[in-house]
Every structure is written in structure tokens, then in C-alpha cells.
Write an enzyme that holds these catalytic residues in place. Structure first.
Site, PDB file in Angstrom:
ATOM      1  N   CYS A 120       0.942  -1.284  -0.003  1.00 35.98           N
ATOM      2  CA  CYS A 120       0.020   0.009  -0.001  1.00 35.98           C
ATOM      3  C   CYS A 120       0.955   1.167   0.056  1.00 35.98           C
ATOM      4  O   CYS A 120       1.880   1.200   0.828  1.00 35.98           O
ATOM      5  CB  CYS A 120      -1.015  -0.014   1.198  1.00 35.98           C
ATOM      6  SG  CYS A 120      -1.706   1.337   1.447  1.00 35.98           S
ATOM      7  N   CYS A 166      -7.581  -0.801   1.484  1.00 37.02           N
ATOM      8  CA  CYS A 166      -6.367  -1.376   2.340  1.00 37.02           C
ATOM      9  C   CYS A 166      -7.064  -1.912   3.748  1.00 37.02           C
ATOM     10  O   CYS A 166      -7.821  -0.851   4.145  1.00 37.02           O
ATOM     11  CB  CYS A 166      -5.106  -0.553   2.602  1.00 37.02           C
ATOM     12  SG  CYS A 166      -3.950  -0.957   3.495  1.00 37.02           S
ATOM     13  N   CYS A 191      -8.825  -4.672  -9.947  1.00 43.27           N
ATOM     14  CA  CYS A 191      -8.554  -3.598 -10.811  1.00 43.27           C
ATOM     15  C   CYS A 191      -7.983  -2.545 -10.001  1.00 43.27           C
ATOM     16  O   CYS A 191      -8.540  -1.643  -9.119  1.00 43.27           O
ATOM     17  CB  CYS A 191      -9.702  -3.076 -11.733  1.00 43.27           C
ATOM     18  SG  CYS A 191      -9.279  -1.880 -12.789  1.00 43.27           S
TER      19      CYS A 191
END
Length: 208
Positions: A120, A166, A191
Site C-alpha cells: 500500500c 487496504c 483493478c
């Protein structure tokens, strides 16, 4: 003599006997509804659809439909908006925190297939292995699954798509699509915006 108008069946304006008019009695000049009376009208209970309205006589003043969404539990990484602005670039903030989308085909990792792990970009939590990345031709990085427990799935308010975030910081990653027929083990396509990710090459990973 003017025509008598029927008294509307509103609740009595006052509890005083002098102003109370029995039902069925005609009055040529019915008293107006005072502001205090309007302000004292109470709300009807919400229905199963979250709709709340106020009733004034026979007129319904709708206050709209309230969409109730399940609140997601906060992750271990929590920052204020100002703290996120201080550590993210303006474009990262727009996508990760404001749920924006980068233009297709412009992302750093769209056609990138090196070996390693995608973290992330907001908090550094590992999200995807490079072995789950595939070329979908959609214009954004595509993965068929995330690392266990690293991704949260949340239905969009319009109910058309499923957002992926996340699990640690709640940063917006993109959307997941299922059943598109790609030859992958899960038949899913995560995606993801490139700007939501930070790639860590396998050569820089700690040795096992």
C-alpha cells in the site's frame, strides 16, 4: 351571507375549551395554524427503508430516504486528514483518501511484471504478490487475489461495483470484478490504481 367552509380535521390548535371546535361543526373562518403548532408536530417512525417524513394535516413533507451502510471497523493505521496530506502527494491523496481514479494506461504498474510484492502506497502494508498479477488489457494493474486479510471489500453506494481498500489504513485501491472469464484461479480481477501501490522488488526482500 358567504358559503360556509367545512372545518378541516386538524388536531385542535389549543387545548382550551373556548377554542376547541367539535368535529362536524362548520365554521366560516377557521383559525390559522400557528407556528408553535407546526413546530410541535412530531416525526413518524422510520420505515424499514429508512424513510422519515413529517405529516402536516394531509400533506406529507418528505425529508428523503436515508441509505444505511454498514460501518467498516477501523484499521490499525489511522491518521487525520491533515496527517495524510503531509505524507502523501496530492495525487496519492486524491486517489487513496478521496477515492479517485487514475486515467487508464497511465499508471506506473499497468504493464509492469517484475517479481516482488506490491505494498500500500499509504501505509506500506503488503497487498499483492507479483505472481497474482496478470495482463487484463483494462489499462490498470490487475491481480486475481490479494494477500490473506490485506484487502477489504465494500459495496459502492450505488450497488453496481465492489470497492477494494487496504485493510490496514482504509486507502482506496480500486474495484474488484468477478466472473469475467479470465483464465485465473479465482475468476476475479482486482483493478487497482498504480498510484495506490508501491512495488518492492524480490531482490530487496529479507532472505528467508
Amino acid at each position: 351571507m358567504g358559503l360556509l367552509r367545512p372545518l378541516r380535521l386538524y388536531p385542535p390548535i389549543s387545548s382550551s375549551p373556548a377554542s376547541a371546535i367539535p368535529l362536524g361543526v362548520f365554521s366560516p373562518n377557521p383559525p390559522p395554524i400557528s407556528r408553535s403548532t407546526v413546530g410541535s408536530l412530531s416525526a413518524f417512525p422510520s420505515s424499514s427503508f429508512g424513510h422519515r417524513s413529517f405529516i402536516l394535516g394531509r400533506r406529507e413533507l418528505s425529508l428523503g430516504t436515508v441509505v444505511k451502510m454498514a460501518a467498516q471497523p477501523p484499521g490499525p493505521v489511522q491518521k487525520s486528514e491533515d496527517e495524510w496530506r503531509a505524507v502523501l502527494s496530492p495525487e496519492q491523496f486524491r486517489i487513496l483518501r478521496m477515492k479517485g481514479t487514475e486515467y487508464p494506461g497511465t499508471g506506473e504498474y499497468d504493464k509492469f511484471f517484475e517479481e516482488g510484492v506490491y505494498n500500500c502506497a499509504g501505509c506500506g502494508t503488503p497487498l499483492y504478490r507479483s505472481t497474482t498479477k496478470f495482463n487484463s488489457g483494462c489499462g490498470w494493474p490487475a491481480f486475481y487475489e490479494g494477500l490473506p486479510g490485506a484487502i477489504n471489500l465494500n459495496p459502492d453506494p450505488d450497488g453496481r461495483r465492489t470497492e477494494i481498500t487496504c485493510a490496514a489504513c482504509g486507502g482506496h485501491l480500486g474495484h474488484v470484478f468477478k466472473g469475467e472469464g479470465f483464465p485465473t484461479p479465482t475468476n476475479e480481477r482486482h483493478c487497482v490504481n498504480s498510484i495506490s501501490l508501491k512495488f518492492l522488488p524480490a531482490s530487496s526482500s529479507p532472505s528467508q
